[in-house]
Design a protein around this motif. Sequence first.
Motif, PDB file in Angstrom:
ATOM      1  N   TYR A 170       0.674  -1.231  -0.096  1.00 41.88           N
ATOM      2  CA  TYR A 170       0.054   0.108   0.060  1.00 41.88           C
ATOM      3  C   TYR A 170       0.889   1.188  -0.029  1.00 41.88           C
ATOM      4  N   ALA A 171       0.280   2.342  -0.638  1.00 42.88           N
ATOM      5  CA  ALA A 171       1.157   3.630  -0.525  1.00 42.88           C
ATOM      6  C   ALA A 171       0.103   4.767   0.077  1.00 42.88           C
ATOM      7  N   VAL A 172       0.564   5.696   0.896  1.00 38.32           N
ATOM      8  CA  VAL A 172      -0.106   6.738   1.346  1.00 38.32           C
ATOM      9  C   VAL A 172      -0.861   7.466   0.190  1.00 38.32           C
ATOM     10  N   ALA A 214     -15.911   8.402  -3.548  1.00 34.66           N
ATOM     11  CA  ALA A 214     -15.210   7.182  -3.267  1.00 34.66           C
ATOM     12  C   ALA A 214     -14.817   6.797  -2.035  1.00 34.66           C
ATOM     13  N   LEU A 215     -15.186   7.808  -1.093  1.00 32.08           N
ATOM     14  CA  LEU A 215     -14.835   7.513   0.431  1.00 32.08           C
ATOM     15  C   LEU A 215     -16.009   7.010   1.165  1.00 32.08           C
ATOM     16  N   ILE A 216     -17.214   7.081   0.703  1.00 28.76           N
ATOM     17  CA  ILE A 216     -18.375   6.404   1.128  1.00 28.76           C
ATOM     18  C   ILE A 216     -18.267   4.903   1.045  1.00 28.76           C
ATOM     19  N   LYS A 217     -18.558   4.322   2.187  1.00 27.59           N
ATOM     20  CA  LYS A 217     -18.616   2.905   2.273  1.00 27.59           C
ATOM     21  C   LYS A 217     -17.188   2.266   2.815  1.00 27.59           C
ATOM     22  N   GLY A 241     -25.206  -4.416  13.314  1.00 28.48           N
ATOM     23  CA  GLY A 241     -25.899  -3.562  13.227  1.00 28.48           C
ATOM     24  C   GLY A 241     -26.737  -3.009  14.199  1.00 28.48           C
ATOM     25  N   MET A 242     -26.711  -3.638  15.424  1.00 27.07           N
ATOM     26  CA  MET A 242     -27.640  -3.196  16.479  1.00 27.07           C
ATOM     27  C   MET A 242     -26.376  -2.300  17.400  1.00 27.07           C
ATOM     28  N   GLY A 243     -26.925  -1.248  17.929  1.00 27.57           N
ATOM     29  CA  GLY A 243     -26.131  -0.352  18.566  1.00 27.57           C
ATOM     30  C   GLY A 243     -25.156   0.791  17.951  1.00 27.57           C
ATOM     31  N   GLU A 244     -25.013   0.487  16.659  1.00 35.01           N
ATOM     32  CA  GLU A 244     -24.455   1.430  15.901  1.00 35.01           C
ATOM     33  C   GLU A 244     -24.665   2.839  15.850  1.00 35.01           C
ATOM     34  N   ARG A 245     -23.764   3.978  15.901  1.00 30.22           N
ATOM     35  CA  ARG A 245     -24.189   5.336  15.855  1.00 30.22           C
ATOM     36  C   ARG A 245     -23.149   5.835  14.905  1.00 30.22           C
ATOM     37  N   SER A 246     -23.540   7.058  14.798  1.00 31.90           N
ATOM     38  CA  SER A 246     -22.866   8.110  13.606  1.00 31.90           C
ATOM     39  C   SER A 246     -22.071   9.165  14.565  1.00 31.90           C
ATOM     40  N   VAL A 247     -21.001   9.270  14.168  1.00 28.23           N
ATOM     41  CA  VAL A 247     -20.116  10.368  14.572  1.00 28.23           C
ATOM     42  C   VAL A 247     -19.486  11.068  13.571  1.00 28.23           C
ATOM     43  N   ALA A 248     -18.960  12.324  13.753  1.00 31.66           N
ATOM     44  CA  ALA A 248     -18.302  13.241  12.693  1.00 31.66           C
ATOM     45  C   ALA A 248     -16.913  13.343  13.035  1.00 31.66           C
ATOM     46  N   ILE A 249     -15.817  13.187  12.019  1.00 31.83           N
ATOM     47  CA  ILE A 249     -14.477  13.048  12.172  1.00 31.83           C
ATOM     48  C   ILE A 249     -14.209  14.089  11.009  1.00 31.83           C
ATOM     49  N   ARG A 250     -13.164  14.962  11.427  1.00 31.58           N
ATOM     50  CA  ARG A 250     -12.653  15.727  10.249  1.00 31.58           C
ATOM     51  C   ARG A 250     -11.735  14.820   9.335  1.00 31.58           C
ATOM     52  N   LEU A 251     -11.795  15.218   8.106  1.00 31.88           N
ATOM     53  CA  LEU A 251     -11.116  14.332   6.975  1.00 31.88           C
ATOM     54  C   LEU A 251      -9.556  14.312   7.214  1.00 31.88           C
ATOM     55  N   ASP A 252      -8.950  15.453   7.603  1.00 30.81           N
ATOM     56  CA  ASP A 252      -7.592  15.522   7.826  1.00 30.81           C
ATOM     57  C   ASP A 252      -7.148  14.783   8.997  1.00 30.81           C
ATOM     58  N   SER A 253      -8.075  14.123   9.641  1.00 34.43           N
ATOM     59  CA  SER A 253      -7.775  13.235  10.926  1.00 34.43           C
ATOM     60  C   SER A 253      -7.497  11.769  10.467  1.00 34.43           C
ATOM     61  N   LEU A 254      -7.613  11.557   9.123  1.00 36.68           N
ATOM     62  CA  LEU A 254      -7.546  10.106   8.370  1.00 36.68           C
ATOM     63  C   LEU A 254      -6.341  10.139   7.650  1.00 36.68           C
ATOM     64  N   THR A 255      -6.019   8.719   7.651  1.00 34.01           N
ATOM     65  CA  THR A 255      -4.949   8.667   6.506  1.00 34.01           C
ATOM     66  C   THR A 255      -5.402   7.346   5.701  1.00 34.01           C
ATOM     67  N   ALA A 256      -5.189   8.011   4.306  1.00 40.60           N
ATOM     68  CA  ALA A 256      -5.582   6.765   3.396  1.00 40.60           C
ATOM     69  C   ALA A 256      -4.271   5.936   2.775  1.00 40.60           C
ATOM     70  N   LEU A 257      -4.607   4.844   2.657  1.00 44.72           N
ATOM     71  CA  LEU A 257      -3.727   3.912   2.238  1.00 44.72           C
ATOM     72  C   LEU A 257      -4.465   3.133   0.957  1.00 44.72           C
ATOM     73  N   GLY A 308      -4.138   0.370  -7.008  1.00 42.00           N
ATOM     74  CA  GLY A 308      -5.119   1.511  -6.976  1.00 42.00           C
ATOM     75  C   GLY A 308      -6.531   0.917  -6.917  1.00 42.00           C
ATOM     76  N   ASP A 309      -6.590  -0.372  -6.428  1.00 39.68           N
ATOM     77  CA  ASP A 309      -8.148  -0.923  -6.622  1.00 39.68           C
ATOM     78  C   ASP A 309      -8.547  -1.160  -5.296  1.00 39.68           C
ATOM     79  N   ARG A 310      -7.761  -0.856  -3.910  1.00 42.40           N
ATOM     80  CA  ARG A 310      -8.222  -1.200  -2.808  1.00 42.40           C
ATOM     81  C   ARG A 310      -7.758   0.111  -1.921  1.00 42.40           C
ATOM     82  N   THR A 311      -8.535   0.783  -1.135  1.00 37.71           N
ATOM     83  CA  THR A 311      -8.194   1.808  -0.342  1.00 37.71           C
ATOM     84  C   THR A 311      -8.866   1.494   1.040  1.00 37.71           C
ATOM     85  N   ARG A 312      -7.900   1.608   2.193  1.00 35.95           N
ATOM     86  CA  ARG A 312      -8.177   1.536   3.315  1.00 35.95           C
ATOM     87  C   ARG A 312      -7.840   2.982   4.120  1.00 35.95           C
TER      88      ARG A 312
END
Length: 140
Positions: free
Chosen positions: A45-47, A57-60, A97-113, A118-122
């Motif tokens: 993987y590459a950053v 592309a970030l959704i899901k 799926g039980m007890g799941e909740r949504s929170v908001a996080i700034r995108l610059d808090s995430l690192t993408a690999l 280029g076929d998978r992103t984490r």
Amino acid sequence: MRHFTFQIALVAAVTPPTITQGQTDPAAQTGIAVFAAPAVTREGYAVTPLDDLEPEALIKLRIYDVNDNWIGEVSGLIFDASDRAVGAVVDVGGFLGMGERSVAIRLDSLTALQTIEGDRTRLYLAASDTALDALPDHGG
């Protein structure tokens, strides 16, 4: 034809974070949590800068902690007044799926690999379960 469904919330103003890890940015009054983006590397993987990815592309995408434990999944994006994605709505917690909740996080808090092909992103987030549990629910 592909269709994308995601939540959109407008954020009045976003300023660079000047607060400690895991706290909500009071200056921006956004309710979006800020964490230090983790420095992660994985074989094969590459950053990838988040700006290089289309917002849809970030959704899901799954989000992991620095030890590769699954944290949650991006279910929506938060946009500022200039229509720039600044935050992710992340579904965390729960079991089957039980007890799941949504929170908001700034995108610059995430690192993408992304795989070299280029076929998978984490996405990675440096946050503990305790820090995520302390975040307010995102109702947007």
